[in-house]
Design a protein around this motif. Structure first.
Motif, PDB file in Angstrom:
ATOM      1  N   LEU A 103       0.807  -1.210   0.000  1.00  0.00           N
ATOM      2  CA  LEU A 103       0.000   0.000   0.000  1.00  0.00           C
ATOM      3  C   LEU A 103       0.847   1.269   0.000  1.00  0.00           C
ATOM      4  O   LEU A 103       0.309   2.352  -0.125  1.00  0.00           O
ATOM      5  N   TYR A 104       2.125   1.155   0.165  1.00  0.00           N
ATOM      6  CA  TYR A 104       2.970   2.339   0.198  1.00  0.00           C
ATOM      7  C   TYR A 104       4.307   1.975  -0.433  1.00  0.00           C
ATOM      8  O   TYR A 104       4.678   0.816  -0.462  1.00  0.00           O
ATOM      9  N   PRO A 105       5.023   2.950  -0.922  1.00  0.00           N
ATOM     10  CA  PRO A 105       6.319   2.644  -1.522  1.00  0.00           C
ATOM     11  C   PRO A 105       7.231   1.982  -0.499  1.00  0.00           C
ATOM     12  O   PRO A 105       7.301   2.397   0.642  1.00  0.00           O
ATOM     13  N   GLY A 106       7.891   0.933  -0.914  1.00  0.00           N
ATOM     14  CA  GLY A 106       8.771   0.203  -0.014  1.00  0.00           C
ATOM     15  C   GLY A 106       8.142  -1.100   0.430  1.00  0.00           C
ATOM     16  O   GLY A 106       8.793  -1.913   1.059  1.00  0.00           O
ATOM     17  N   ALA A 107       6.874  -1.329   0.143  1.00  0.00           N
ATOM     18  CA  ALA A 107       6.232  -2.586   0.519  1.00  0.00           C
ATOM     19  C   ALA A 107       6.272  -3.536  -0.658  1.00  0.00           C
ATOM     20  O   ALA A 107       6.234  -3.130  -1.803  1.00  0.00           O
ATOM     21  N   GLY A 108       6.338  -4.792  -0.384  1.00  0.00           N
ATOM     22  CA  GLY A 108       6.322  -5.773  -1.462  1.00  0.00           C
ATOM     23  C   GLY A 108       7.662  -5.872  -2.144  1.00  0.00           C
ATOM     24  O   GLY A 108       8.630  -5.217  -1.780  1.00  0.00           O
ATOM     25  N   ARG A 109       7.710  -6.697  -3.177  1.00  0.00           N
ATOM     26  CA  ARG A 109       8.975  -6.922  -3.870  1.00  0.00           C
ATOM     27  C   ARG A 109       9.287  -5.817  -4.863  1.00  0.00           C
ATOM     28  O   ARG A 109      10.410  -5.632  -5.255  1.00  0.00           O
ATOM     29  N   ARG A 110       8.282  -5.107  -5.301  1.00  0.00           N
ATOM     30  CA  ARG A 110       8.504  -4.067  -6.311  1.00  0.00           C
ATOM     31  C   ARG A 110       8.056  -2.719  -5.768  1.00  0.00           C
ATOM     32  O   ARG A 110       6.946  -2.278  -6.021  1.00  0.00           O
ATOM     33  N   ALA A 111       8.927  -2.091  -5.040  1.00  0.00           N
ATOM     34  CA  ALA A 111       8.567  -0.842  -4.368  1.00  0.00           C
ATOM     35  C   ALA A 111       8.251   0.265  -5.360  1.00  0.00           C
ATOM     36  O   ALA A 111       7.393   1.102  -5.102  1.00  0.00           O
ATOM     37  N   GLN A 112       8.904   0.288  -6.509  1.00  0.00           N
ATOM     38  CA  GLN A 112       8.654   1.382  -7.442  1.00  0.00           C
ATOM     39  C   GLN A 112       7.255   1.306  -8.044  1.00  0.00           C
ATOM     40  O   GLN A 112       6.721   2.303  -8.500  1.00  0.00           O
ATOM     41  N   ASN A 113       6.625   0.141  -8.050  1.00  0.00           N
ATOM     42  CA  ASN A 113       5.291   0.001  -8.612  1.00  0.00           C
ATOM     43  C   ASN A 113       4.207  -0.110  -7.548  1.00  0.00           C
ATOM     44  O   ASN A 113       3.093  -0.477  -7.860  1.00  0.00           O
ATOM     45  N   PRO A 117      -1.871   5.470  -1.796  1.00  0.00           N
ATOM     46  CA  PRO A 117      -3.142   6.192  -1.830  1.00  0.00           C
ATOM     47  C   PRO A 117      -2.981   7.693  -1.571  1.00  0.00           C
ATOM     48  O   PRO A 117      -3.903   8.455  -1.833  1.00  0.00           O
ATOM     49  N   LEU A 118      -1.826   8.128  -1.102  1.00  0.00           N
ATOM     50  CA  LEU A 118      -1.624   9.547  -0.822  1.00  0.00           C
ATOM     51  C   LEU A 118      -1.051  10.305  -2.026  1.00  0.00           C
ATOM     52  O   LEU A 118      -0.999  11.531  -2.007  1.00  0.00           O
ATOM     53  N   ASP A 119      -0.630   9.589  -3.052  1.00  0.00           N
ATOM     54  CA  ASP A 119      -0.076  10.221  -4.244  1.00  0.00           C
ATOM     55  C   ASP A 119      -1.230  10.543  -5.200  1.00  0.00           C
ATOM     56  O   ASP A 119      -1.639   9.733  -6.027  1.00  0.00           O
ATOM     57  N   VAL A 120      -1.746  11.753  -5.092  1.00  0.00           N
ATOM     58  CA  VAL A 120      -2.928  12.159  -5.845  1.00  0.00           C
ATOM     59  C   VAL A 120      -2.642  12.191  -7.342  1.00  0.00           C
ATOM     60  O   VAL A 120      -3.491  11.798  -8.149  1.00  0.00           O
ATOM     61  N   GLN A 121      -1.453  12.643  -7.739  1.00  0.00           N
ATOM     62  CA  GLN A 121      -1.121  12.728  -9.161  1.00  0.00           C
ATOM     63  C   GLN A 121      -1.178  11.348  -9.830  1.00  0.00           C
ATOM     64  O   GLN A 121      -1.746  11.194 -10.907  1.00  0.00           O
ATOM     65  N   SER A 122      -0.593  10.339  -9.169  1.00  0.00           N
ATOM     66  CA  SER A 122      -0.611   9.003  -9.771  1.00  0.00           C
ATOM     67  C   SER A 122      -2.029   8.437  -9.769  1.00  0.00           C
ATOM     68  O   SER A 122      -2.405   7.720 -10.703  1.00  0.00           O
ATOM     69  N   LEU A 123      -2.836   8.763  -8.769  1.00  0.00           N
ATOM     70  CA  LEU A 123      -4.230   8.315  -8.752  1.00  0.00           C
ATOM     71  C   LEU A 123      -5.011   8.945  -9.903  1.00  0.00           C
ATOM     72  O   LEU A 123      -5.827   8.284 -10.546  1.00  0.00           O
TER      73      LEU A 123
END
Length: 145
Positions: A103-113, A117-123
């Protein structure tokens, strides 16, 4: 002399009777001891088998609970993967399995992807919001009803 022989025979008979009685008591005691030992061994075997059964039962119950939890976890993950946006999930190069969701950058194996939910531009890019709504709003202002 006959009296003495007779008394000797009577005393020998009494002695033999006493010795037979003594041997009988000893044999009965030995037999009772053997029976008690066999009962003890049988009790030990019974307790060992009960202990083994208890251990196997508890282990089987624990394994069953663990496997049910793992199945429930897999079912929940599959349910989550079938949710909205599942077609946009990143697939692993090796087997096409989805990465761990983050749910946030740094989670999971692929942090860049990862989804933030706080990045309004990407949403706005993700849901094609922004330029379309601004165009509609500017068109509505221009027409002034």
């Amino acid at each position: 002399m006959q009296k003495q022989t007779k008394l000797l025979n009577v005393s020998l008979t009494a002695q033999a009777g006493a010795e037979a009685s003594s041997r009988k008591v000893v044999n009965e005691g030995t037999a009772a001891k053997g029976v008690a030992l066999q009962k003890g061994k049988a009790y030990q075997i019974q307790r060992d088998s009960e202990k083994s059964l208890y251990e196997r039962t508890r282990k089987a119950e624990g394994d069953k609970i663990r496997k049910m939890a793992e199945a429930s976890k897999a079912e929940m993950l599959n349910e989550a993967y079938r949710g909205a946006g599942s077609e946009m999930m990143i697939r692993d190069e090796n087997g096409g399995q989805p990465d761990e969701p983050g749910l946030y950058p740094g989670a999971g194996r692929r942090a860049q992807n990862a989804f933030n939910p706080l990045d309004v531009q990407s949403l706005m890019k993700l849901f094609s919001i922004g330029s379309t709504n601004q165009n509609v709003a500017s068109n509505m202002n221009a027409k002034s009803y």
